[in-house]
Design a protein around this motif. Structure first.
Motif, PDB file in Angstrom:
ATOM      1  N   LEU A   2     -10.690  10.483   2.112  1.00 12.15           N
ATOM      2  CA  LEU A   2     -11.167   9.356   1.314  1.00 12.15           C
ATOM      3  C   LEU A   2     -12.327   9.743   0.405  1.00 12.15           C
ATOM      4  N   SER A  48      -3.018  -0.106   9.204  1.00 11.25           N
ATOM      5  CA  SER A  48      -2.852   0.732   8.016  1.00 11.25           C
ATOM      6  C   SER A  48      -1.553   1.520   7.996  1.00 11.25           C
ATOM      7  N   THR A  55      -3.776   3.458  -3.429  1.00  9.24           N
ATOM      8  CA  THR A  55      -3.919   2.644  -2.220  1.00  9.24           C
ATOM      9  C   THR A  55      -5.243   2.923  -1.521  1.00  9.24           C
ATOM     10  N   LEU A  56      -5.543   4.216  -1.322  1.00 10.96           N
ATOM     11  CA  LEU A  56      -6.725   4.586  -0.554  1.00 10.96           C
ATOM     12  C   LEU A  56      -8.018   4.359  -1.323  1.00 10.96           C
ATOM     13  N   TYR A  57      -8.003   4.666  -2.618  1.00 10.82           N
ATOM     14  CA  TYR A  57      -9.242   4.689  -3.396  1.00 10.82           C
ATOM     15  C   TYR A  57      -9.478   3.405  -4.195  1.00 10.82           C
ATOM     16  N   ILE A  67      -5.250  11.391   6.280  1.00 13.68           N
ATOM     17  CA  ILE A  67      -4.516  10.412   5.475  1.00 13.68           C
ATOM     18  C   ILE A  67      -3.026  10.732   5.551  1.00 13.68           C
ATOM     19  N   TYR A  82      -7.756  -0.220  -0.912  1.00 15.29           N
ATOM     20  CA  TYR A  82      -8.548  -0.303   0.316  1.00 15.29           C
ATOM     21  C   TYR A  82     -10.034  -0.501   0.015  1.00 15.29           C
ATOM     22  N   LEU A  85      -3.431   5.505   6.262  1.00 14.76           N
ATOM     23  CA  LEU A  85      -4.772   5.966   6.621  1.00 14.76           C
ATOM     24  C   LEU A  85      -4.874   6.130   8.121  1.00 14.76           C
ATOM     25  N   SER A 103       0.839  -1.211   0.000  1.00 12.93           N
ATOM     26  CA  SER A 103       0.000   0.000   0.000  1.00 12.93           C
ATOM     27  C   SER A 103       0.869   1.254   0.000  1.00 12.93           C
TER      28      SER A 103
END
Length: 375
Positions: free
Chosen positions: A321, A248, A276-278, A257, A281, A252, A229
């Protein structure tokens, strides 16, 4: 009136219990503004020590009579002197044992929850620095994730619950605090895991932590799955523990973030961070409980002192996010950044094994607040 000593553990208990506390901070104003002891029902008065050397009469009317009073300084000495002066005026007062240096180093272990086959997971809250580390325990074995340099507390805690430390992980190469992972591994003969993309310059041996690694703790089905990530660093790796918890790292947080600039590559890593976040995850279960490596503000603590939240809740409430426009996201994470951590380049080099500062130097390098998040 006697002058009492208050420990960092006692102050932490007041934070967890949301008790009232009045803090007279006698450090310089710039140090106070940069970093102070925070609690939901804490109030502060900052008067530099040198302004009180001729007497405390001018501040007596500002000190409440219905709250515990704590005097704080950098190392302890100045606060004892001022506390003595207040005591002579009839004020019941305490000083912080070890000052802000001790506050920076205090770790409070808190149980997060149970695992499927009788195991447990604990969070170690470094309350004054905002660092969070973890111990996963099963069948007499333990794994530690993102340990601080205060290694004794992990060793003593594991010993106290009858667990042998067999694995030690860092989710990434830290830049805001010195990792204790390698030292714990040396002391316990545990395997030390580090993401290889963060370890290109390290000077020591490690086990490469890569996406798809499964590491069993104990003889149960508790597995730690590494999830590549990137974004905070190029090697940042998350863990899914027992299909229940998402560790995380610094990607996150509960209220924010991770920042992508601590290796000087913010523009290069923004796309990784967003993916990674969108994307990565988003493929995970929304029921996973997010356990980050840091917290930013005291309001992120839950009622029991833990820092955690379901991933689904964060997708609904965490602003970082919910930025649909990619350019707006890029602007947020490259332009809206707090100052970089104190001595972060030296900390990175220490964590690489390139330099080996003595203990006092390490304490100085870490002094100050956590600055791993985008504001």
């Amino acid at each position: 009136m006697p002058v009492n000593e208050m420990t960092s553990k006692e102050v932490t208990k007041k934070i967890f219990n949301k008790e009232a506390l009045f803090i007279l901070d006698v450090r310089n104003e710039s140090d106070f503004q940069d970093w102070k002891i925070e609690g939901e029902n804490f109030t502060h008065l900052n008067v530099p020590y040198f302004e009180l050397l001729d007497g405390v009469e001018d501040i007596l009317e500002k000190i409440p009579t219905d709250k515990d009073i704590l005097v704080v300084c950098a190392k302890e000495g100045s606060s004892i002197l001022i506390a003595d002066m207040l005591s002579e005026k009839g004020v019941t007062v305490s000083y912080l044992k070890g000052g802000m240096k001790a506050w920076s180093e205090h770790l409070e272990p808190v149980k997060v929850g149970d695992l499927k086959d009788g195991g447990e997971i604990y969070q170690f809250v470094r309350i004054g620095k905002g660092c969070l580390s973890y111990m996963v325990v099963s069948k007499g074995e333990a794994a530690i994730i993102d340990a601080t340099r205060m290694t004794d507390i992990y060793l003593e805690f594991a010993n106290g619950i009858g667990a042998n430390i067999t694995h030690v992980f860092d989710t990434h190469l830290h830049a805001d605090h010195i990792s204790g992972g390698r030292l714990i591994a040396e002391k316990t003969n545990a395997t030390y895991w580090l993401p290889p993309k963060d370890a290109t310059e390290v000077t020591y041996d490690y086990q490469p932590l890569e996406g798809g690694n499964d590491v069993a703790i104990g003889n149960t089905t508790i597995n730690i799955h590494a999830l590549y990530s990137p974004g905070h660093t190029i090697g940042s790796t998350s863990f899914v523990v027992d299909e229940k918890f998402l560790l995380s790292g610094d990607i996150l947080f509960i209220d924010s973030i991770g920042r992508p600039d601590l290796a000087g590559l913010a523009e290069d890593w923004v796309r990784d961070l967003r993916e990674t976040l969108y994307t990565r995850y988003k493929e995970l279960s929304l029921e996973l409980v997010v356990l980050p490596a840091h917290f930013m503000i005291i309001e992120e603590l839950n009622a029991d002192g833990t820092v955690s939240e379901k991933l689904g809740t964060l997708f609904a409430k965490n602003h970082g996010l919910n930025i649909e426009d990619e350019n707006e996201f890029r602007k947020l994470v490259t332009e809206n950044l707090p100052p970089q951590p104190n001595a972060y380049q030296e900390i990175r080099e220490t964590n690489m094994g390139k330099i080996n500062p003595d203990e006092e130097k390490q304490r100085e390098m870490e002094i100050g607040p956590n600055r791993c998040a985008v504001r």
